[in-house]
Design a protein around this motif. Structure first.
Motif, PDB file in Angstrom:
ATOM      1  N   ILE A  22       6.479 -15.364  19.036  1.00 52.07           N
ATOM      2  CA  ILE A  22       6.580 -16.297  17.917  1.00 52.07           C
ATOM      3  C   ILE A  22       8.043 -16.394  17.490  1.00 52.07           C
ATOM      4  O   ILE A  22       8.666 -15.376  17.147  1.00 52.07           O
ATOM      5  N   PRO A  23       8.634 -17.582  17.491  1.00 57.88           N
ATOM      6  CA  PRO A  23      10.071 -17.707  17.214  1.00 57.88           C
ATOM      7  C   PRO A  23      10.479 -17.334  15.793  1.00 57.88           C
ATOM      8  O   PRO A  23      11.591 -16.866  15.567  1.00 57.88           O
ATOM      9  N   GLY A  24       9.588 -17.538  14.828  1.00 62.38           N
ATOM     10  CA  GLY A  24       9.887 -17.168  13.448  1.00 62.38           C
ATOM     11  C   GLY A  24       8.843 -16.186  12.952  1.00 62.38           C
ATOM     12  O   GLY A  24       7.693 -16.569  12.724  1.00 62.38           O
ATOM     13  N   ARG A  25       9.229 -14.936  12.794  1.00 64.77           N
ATOM     14  CA  ARG A  25       8.250 -13.925  12.389  1.00 64.77           C
ATOM     15  C   ARG A  25       8.914 -12.913  11.443  1.00 64.77           C
ATOM     16  O   ARG A  25      10.056 -12.509  11.635  1.00 64.77           O
ATOM     17  N   ARG A  26       8.149 -12.539  10.427  1.00 70.30           N
ATOM     18  CA  ARG A  26       8.668 -11.585   9.448  1.00 70.30           C
ATOM     19  C   ARG A  26       7.516 -10.694   8.973  1.00 70.30           C
ATOM     20  O   ARG A  26       6.425 -11.173   8.655  1.00 70.30           O
ATOM     21  N   VAL A  27       7.771  -9.398   8.960  1.00 70.69           N
ATOM     22  CA  VAL A  27       6.812  -8.421   8.440  1.00 70.69           C
ATOM     23  C   VAL A  27       7.554  -7.592   7.400  1.00 70.69           C
ATOM     24  O   VAL A  27       8.628  -7.032   7.677  1.00 70.69           O
ATOM     25  N   SER A  28       7.016  -7.517   6.185  1.00 71.28           N
ATOM     26  CA  SER A  28       7.659  -6.726   5.132  1.00 71.28           C
ATOM     27  C   SER A  28       6.624  -5.871   4.421  1.00 71.28           C
ATOM     28  O   SER A  28       5.413  -6.141   4.475  1.00 71.28           O
ATOM     29  N   LEU A  29       7.114  -4.842   3.746  1.00 65.68           N
ATOM     30  CA  LEU A  29       6.223  -3.826   3.185  1.00 65.68           C
ATOM     31  C   LEU A  29       6.646  -3.422   1.777  1.00 65.68           C
ATOM     32  O   LEU A  29       7.822  -3.163   1.517  1.00 65.68           O
ATOM     33  N   HIS A  30       5.661  -3.351   0.878  1.00 69.49           N
ATOM     34  CA  HIS A  30       5.825  -2.725  -0.431  1.00 69.49           C
ATOM     35  C   HIS A  30       5.060  -1.398  -0.394  1.00 69.49           C
ATOM     36  O   HIS A  30       3.889  -1.373   0.017  1.00 69.49           O
ATOM     37  N   SER A  31       5.685  -0.316  -0.821  1.00 74.41           N
ATOM     38  CA  SER A  31       5.022   0.994  -0.859  1.00 74.41           C
ATOM     39  C   SER A  31       5.018   1.523  -2.283  1.00 74.41           C
ATOM     40  O   SER A  31       5.798   2.417  -2.640  1.00 74.41           O
ATOM     41  N   PRO A  32       4.172   0.968  -3.143  1.00 79.98           N
ATOM     42  CA  PRO A  32       4.132   1.407  -4.539  1.00 79.98           C
ATOM     43  C   PRO A  32       3.667   2.853  -4.650  1.00 79.98           C
ATOM     44  O   PRO A  32       2.927   3.349  -3.799  1.00 79.98           O
ATOM     45  N   LYS A  33       4.115   3.513  -5.712  1.00 82.72           N
ATOM     46  CA  LYS A  33       3.698   4.888  -5.956  1.00 82.72           C
ATOM     47  C   LYS A  33       2.685   4.916  -7.090  1.00 82.72           C
ATOM     48  O   LYS A  33       2.828   4.219  -8.089  1.00 82.72           O
ATOM     49  N   THR A  34       1.652   5.727  -6.913  1.00 80.24           N
ATOM     50  CA  THR A  34       0.620   5.883  -7.938  1.00 80.24           C
ATOM     51  C   THR A  34       0.307   7.372  -8.063  1.00 80.24           C
ATOM     52  O   THR A  34       0.710   8.175  -7.210  1.00 80.24           O
ATOM     53  N   PRO A  35      -0.459   7.783  -9.079  1.00 78.07           N
ATOM     54  CA  PRO A  35      -0.861   9.191  -9.184  1.00 78.07           C
ATOM     55  C   PRO A  35      -1.866   9.611  -8.112  1.00 78.07           C
ATOM     56  O   PRO A  35      -2.146  10.804  -7.953  1.00 78.07           O
ATOM     57  N   ILE A  36      -2.416   8.655  -7.393  1.00 80.19           N
ATOM     58  CA  ILE A  36      -3.444   8.957  -6.394  1.00 80.19           C
ATOM     59  C   ILE A  36      -2.791   9.576  -5.164  1.00 80.19           C
ATOM     60  O   ILE A  36      -1.873   9.002  -4.569  1.00 80.19           O
ATOM     61  N   THR A  37      -3.258  10.752  -4.770  1.00 83.31           N
ATOM     62  CA  THR A  37      -2.723  11.413  -3.584  1.00 83.31           C
ATOM     63  C   THR A  37      -3.357  10.811  -2.336  1.00 83.31           C
ATOM     64  O   THR A  37      -4.565  10.563  -2.295  1.00 83.31           O
ATOM     65  N   VAL A  38      -2.539  10.566  -1.322  1.00 81.33           N
ATOM     66  CA  VAL A  38      -3.018   9.898  -0.115  1.00 81.33           C
ATOM     67  C   VAL A  38      -2.625  10.692   1.128  1.00 81.33           C
ATOM     68  O   VAL A  38      -1.718  11.527   1.092  1.00 81.33           O
ATOM     69  N   LEU A  39      -3.309  10.385   2.223  1.00 78.89           N
ATOM     70  CA  LEU A  39      -3.143  11.148   3.454  1.00 78.89           C
ATOM     71  C   LEU A  39      -3.615  10.298   4.629  1.00 78.89           C
ATOM     72  O   LEU A  39      -4.414   9.371   4.458  1.00 78.89           O
ATOM     73  N   SER A  40      -3.138  10.616   5.803  1.00 78.54           N
ATOM     74  CA  SER A  40      -3.592   9.902   7.003  1.00 78.54           C
ATOM     75  C   SER A  40      -5.095  10.035   7.166  1.00 78.54           C
ATOM     76  O   SER A  40      -5.668  11.106   6.939  1.00 78.54           O
ATOM     77  N   TRP A  41      -5.716   8.951   7.585  1.00 81.19           N
ATOM     78  CA  TRP A  41      -7.167   8.868   7.808  1.00 81.19           C
ATOM     79  C   TRP A  41      -7.347   8.372   9.234  1.00 81.19           C
ATOM     80  O   TRP A  41      -6.507   7.646   9.745  1.00 81.19           O
ATOM     81  N   ARG A  42      -8.371   8.741   9.873  1.00 84.71           N
ATOM     82  CA  ARG A  42      -8.561   8.508  11.298  1.00 84.71           C
ATOM     83  C   ARG A  42      -8.082   7.122  11.763  1.00 84.71           C
ATOM     84  O   ARG A  42      -8.644   6.114  11.382  1.00 84.71           O
ATOM     85  N   GLY A  92       0.828  -1.204   0.000  1.00 85.35           N
ATOM     86  CA  GLY A  92       0.000   0.000   0.000  1.00 85.35           C
ATOM     87  C   GLY A  92       0.859   1.248   0.000  1.00 85.35           C
ATOM     88  O   GLY A  92       2.016   1.227   0.425  1.00 85.35           O
ATOM     89  N   GLN A  93       0.294   2.341  -0.478  1.00 84.34           N
ATOM     90  CA  GLN A  93       1.040   3.593  -0.579  1.00 84.34           C
ATOM     91  C   GLN A  93       1.419   4.155   0.788  1.00 84.34           C
ATOM     92  O   GLN A  93       0.696   3.972   1.776  1.00 84.34           O
ATOM     93  N   SER A  94       2.514   4.881   0.806  1.00 83.08           N
ATOM     94  CA  SER A  94       2.941   5.591   2.006  1.00 83.08           C
ATOM     95  C   SER A  94       2.216   6.931   2.088  1.00 83.08           C
ATOM     96  O   SER A  94       2.126   7.654   1.089  1.00 83.08           O
ATOM     97  N   VAL A  95       1.728   7.265   3.277  1.00 83.45           N
ATOM     98  CA  VAL A  95       1.046   8.550   3.452  1.00 83.45           C
ATOM     99  C   VAL A  95       2.024   9.685   3.733  1.00 83.45           C
ATOM    100  O   VAL A  95       1.625  10.853   3.770  1.00 83.45           O
ATOM    101  N   VAL A  96       3.302   9.370   3.921  1.00 81.41           N
ATOM    102  CA  VAL A  96       4.283  10.416   4.219  1.00 81.41           C
ATOM    103  C   VAL A  96       5.324  10.578   3.112  1.00 81.41           C
ATOM    104  O   VAL A  96       6.109  11.530   3.147  1.00 81.41           O
ATOM    105  N   ALA A  97       5.353   9.689   2.142  1.00 83.90           N
ATOM    106  CA  ALA A  97       6.345   9.779   1.070  1.00 83.90           C
ATOM    107  C   ALA A  97       6.231  11.121   0.357  1.00 83.90           C
ATOM    108  O   ALA A  97       5.143  11.561  -0.008  1.00 83.90           O
TER     109      ALA A  97
END
Length: 712
Positions: A490-510, A455-460
């Motif tokens: 949990i002994p084995g845990r992984r969290v990773s992130l893709h922050s694709p860029k699009t023409p859609i402007t985004v912002l923090s939401w409640r 998902g897109q980054s709201v601060v990029a």
């Protein structure tokens, strides 16, 4: 803790109030001051008038969250004034009003009360100390022999009101240190207090940005690009200028503004414009196509937020494995008051009237557009008719647009957005896809967890990016998962992130990232509980055995909701718990299916937010947050085709209706924990609570928002 006597006396001398008391400035804010525009304004202060009034200046914006009352309570508690004499005002923009933690003047992140808890109480105690010393000097007694209550200082049978003492107190040196009350001595904090702004809002006296009016002010509406990626080529204003009341048509940075004597003329003039736009590259962004792309990307590893143990080996060795995919759509903020901004330019000076969450940034942006100094930009903050993050634009989009229009028009202008402009105007909560693989042992407990978020980054691209993004990971996109109490053991845990860029402007939401992470985490935990054949409450309590606050919140909500007891036929309960902004919220939703639609009848909520300054405000915020989140869970969604947002108003971008509002019971848990925020946390928890209830009732696992039941 120091206060400049010279600065204190300068502001006091120019005030009609009897006593004007400036705040101390924490070291962090003093350090940040160099990065802010110089200002002759004093530190944030409280005014005590000879008429016994106590006016509290708010360093933050009141947008419905209740700080108009809550911050005033903090000063009043230590000041021991007459609460009926207390009032609040929004402070101007000045570096001394910077948030003690965030070091910028802003409102957001549910950080107002917790950030100001010490500072506002301190100024109340400082004012009380000066008033007592002024009274003691008159009576020629020791200050320690004097008492205060309800705006009066007494010594035996002698008494003087704060208003009578204000002028004398003003001449005294503020104390360098004060002793704050212990919680056991609080008389106001922790008690339910009615909001100070309610009477004004009921009578219509309260002024919101859209109400601003003064002689010579014109109204403008702007025709903005119809699609993300479109740009203005040319326009013909001939027909627009023939509309009665239309006075001028000017280009903006990304569109065309029609300036008129009143709103309706401006709107009709805009409708009459002939405009040519470029076509978006590649035919324009499409939300359905993006979802497909996000799902494909979720099958690959992104930038690493958490990586502990050998996750792949742990998954392979697990007794069984569950794979799940969740998605949430783009969302508009859709506050009840659409965006607006009034601007008056006078030479190198400018006045701006707007409901804003980031006045310090708006001031800087306006100064740059006008080529003047920031301290020549005055920003007046009226009440905000809702914001939910939309009025906290780091690019100051709606403010900068109004400044550009006023500059081009050569007259004072109020730019007003219609509801359609607001819904289609961009700056949305991003769409996200989550792909989760969980390996469990023979007891059904997780032993491996691989979680990919897209998902897109709201601060990029904003000033906040250097502080929020680390090694390619936007912390607001992974908050609520990275560091989740469920994952800690949990002994084995992984969290990773893709922050694709699009023409859609985004912002923090409640509730920012928690809007999607809470939904996914609490739904996945529920899936694991049912897969293990265990009660969802018992399963959570087993995983949270080392988290007493989470466990207690769950138990309180479950007990108050009657968890485990029989319900009417056709109804079921679902439970969820989540921590955000320092507060822990547990919710139990009771649902049924009526004519193929989900009906939420009741929500029982427990909250551990540390000190609850105003329990009545906490309850109101939780009720509002649940309604806001429930609207998104059941209805709200933006659809984008060929770069064009298809929804336009509340008929197709639906929010919760009055008849859909469930009964909400709020239970505030007494807590000595560090204070947390309250304006946003409950929004995040309602969607998974409802989804889990629907599964308990129908065995349908809803993994997409808004919820749609499978039809037979």
């Amino acid at each position: 803790m120091t206060v400049s006597r010279r600065g204190f006396l300068q502001v006091a001398a120019g005030s009609a109030a009897g006593l004007v008391l400036s705040f101390y400035v924490p070291a962090g804010v003093r350090a940040a001051k160099a990065a802010q525009p110089p200002s002759s304004s004093p530190n944030a202060f409280v005014r005590i008038g000879t008429d016994e009034s106590v006016t509290v200046m708010l360093a933050h914006s009141e947008m419905g969250q209740g700080i108009w009352t809550g911050l005033a309570m903090l000063i009043a508690e230590e000041l021991e004034c007459d609460w009926s004499k207390v009032r609040s005002e929004h402070a101007p923009v000045a570096s001394v009003y910077a948030h003690p933690v965030l070091q910028i003047q802003m409102t957001g992140g549910s950080m107002t009360t917790l950030g100001e808890f010490e500072r506002y109480r301190t100024v109340g105690a400082m004012a009380r100390d000066m008033l007592v010393r002024a009274a003691a000097a008159r009576w020629k007694v020791s200050p320690a022999a004097c008492k205060t209550a309800k705006g009066v200082v007494t010594h035996g049978k002698d008494l003087l009101t704060y208003g009578q003492l204000a002028a004398d107190a003003m001449k005294l040196t503020p104390p360098t240190t004060v002793k704050l009350k212990q919680p056991k001595d609080w008389k106001l904090i922790g008690t339910p207090v009615r909001r100070l702004d309610t009477p004004e809002k009921i009578t219509g006296k309260a002024q919101f940005g859209i109400d601003v009016s003064f002689p010579g002010l014109r109204t403008a509406v702007v025709l903005r690009p119809p699609a993300f990626g479109s740009r203005l080529v040319k326009f013909d204003a001939t027909a627009a200028l023939k509309v009665p009341g239309v006075e001028k048509v000017v280009p903006t940075a990304n569109g065309v503004a029609v300036i008129a004597a009143h709103f309706w003329a401006a709107k009709l003039g805009r409708d009459a414009l002939h405009v040519e736009w470029t076509q978006p590259d590649g035919g324009g962004v499409d939300s359905a196509r993006l979802l497909v792309e996000y799902r494909a990307k979720a099958k690959t590893r992104g930038a690493i937020a958490t990586d502990v143990g050998d996750v792949d080996a742990a998954l392979a060795a697990a007794k069984s494995r569950l794979e799940m995919e969740y998605d949430v759509p783009y969302l508009a903020h859709a506050p009840m008051e659409p965006l607006n901004c009034a601007v008056k330019i006078d030479g190198d000076r400018c006045e701006i009237w707007t409901g804003t969450q980031l006045p310090a940034i708006d001031q800087q942006v306006a100064a740059k557009i006008l080529g003047t100094a920031p301290d020549k930009i005055a920003i007046h903050t009226p009440f905000l008719g809702g914001a939910f993050g939309r009025r906290g634009s780091a690019t100051s989009d709606f403010v900068s647009e109004a400044v550009i229009v006023a500059k081009a028009a050569g007259v004072p202008v109020k730019v007003v957005w219609t509801r359609e402009d607001d819904v289609r105007g961009g700056f949305y909560r991003p769409a996200y896809v989550h792909r989760v693989q969980v390996g469990v042992d023979a007891r059904g407990a997780p032993v491996a967890w691989d979680h990919v978020i897209v998902g897109q980054s709201v601060v990029a691209g904003t000033m906040f990016e250097p502080f929020v993004v680390r090694n390619g990971v936007d912390s607001t996109s992974v908050e609520g998962i990275d560091g989740s109490p469920y994952l800690e053991e949990i002994p084995g845990r992984r969290v990773s992130l893709h922050s694709p860029k699009t023409p859609i402007t985004v912002l923090s939401w409640r509730s920012v990232g928690h809007t999607h992470t809470a939904f996914v985490m609490e739904s996945v935990i529920d899936e694991l509980a049912h897969a293990a054949g265990q009660d969802p409450l018992a399963y959570r309590l087993a995983l949270l055995k080392g988290k007493p606050r989470h466990a207690n919140a769950l138990k309180v909500a479950a007990e108050e909701a009657g968890w485990g007891t029989a319900l009417a036929e056709g109804r079921a309960r679902g439970i969820a718990v989540h921590e955000s902004f320092g507060s822990i919220i547990a919710e139990v939703a009771e649902v049924s299916i009526e004519q193929g639609r989900i009906r939420v009848h009741a929500v029982t909520c427990s909250v551990d937010c540390g000190t609850a300054v105003n329990p009545l405000a906490v309850e109101a915020q939780i009720q509002g947050s649940i309604a806001f989140g429930l609207g998104a869970a059941l209805h709200s969604k933006l659809t984008i085709r060929d770069g064009v947002v298809q929804e336009s108003n509340f008929h197709d971008y639906q929010v919760l209706r009055m008849f859909e509002m469930p009964r909400i019971a709020v239970h505030i848990i007494p807590s000595n924990a560090k204070m947390g925020g309250i304006g946003e946390p409950a929004t995040a928890v309602i969607a998974p609570a409802v989804a889990n209830a629907v599964f308990a009732l129908t065995k349908q696992r809803l993994r997409s928002l808004p919820f749609r039941l499978a039809q037979d």
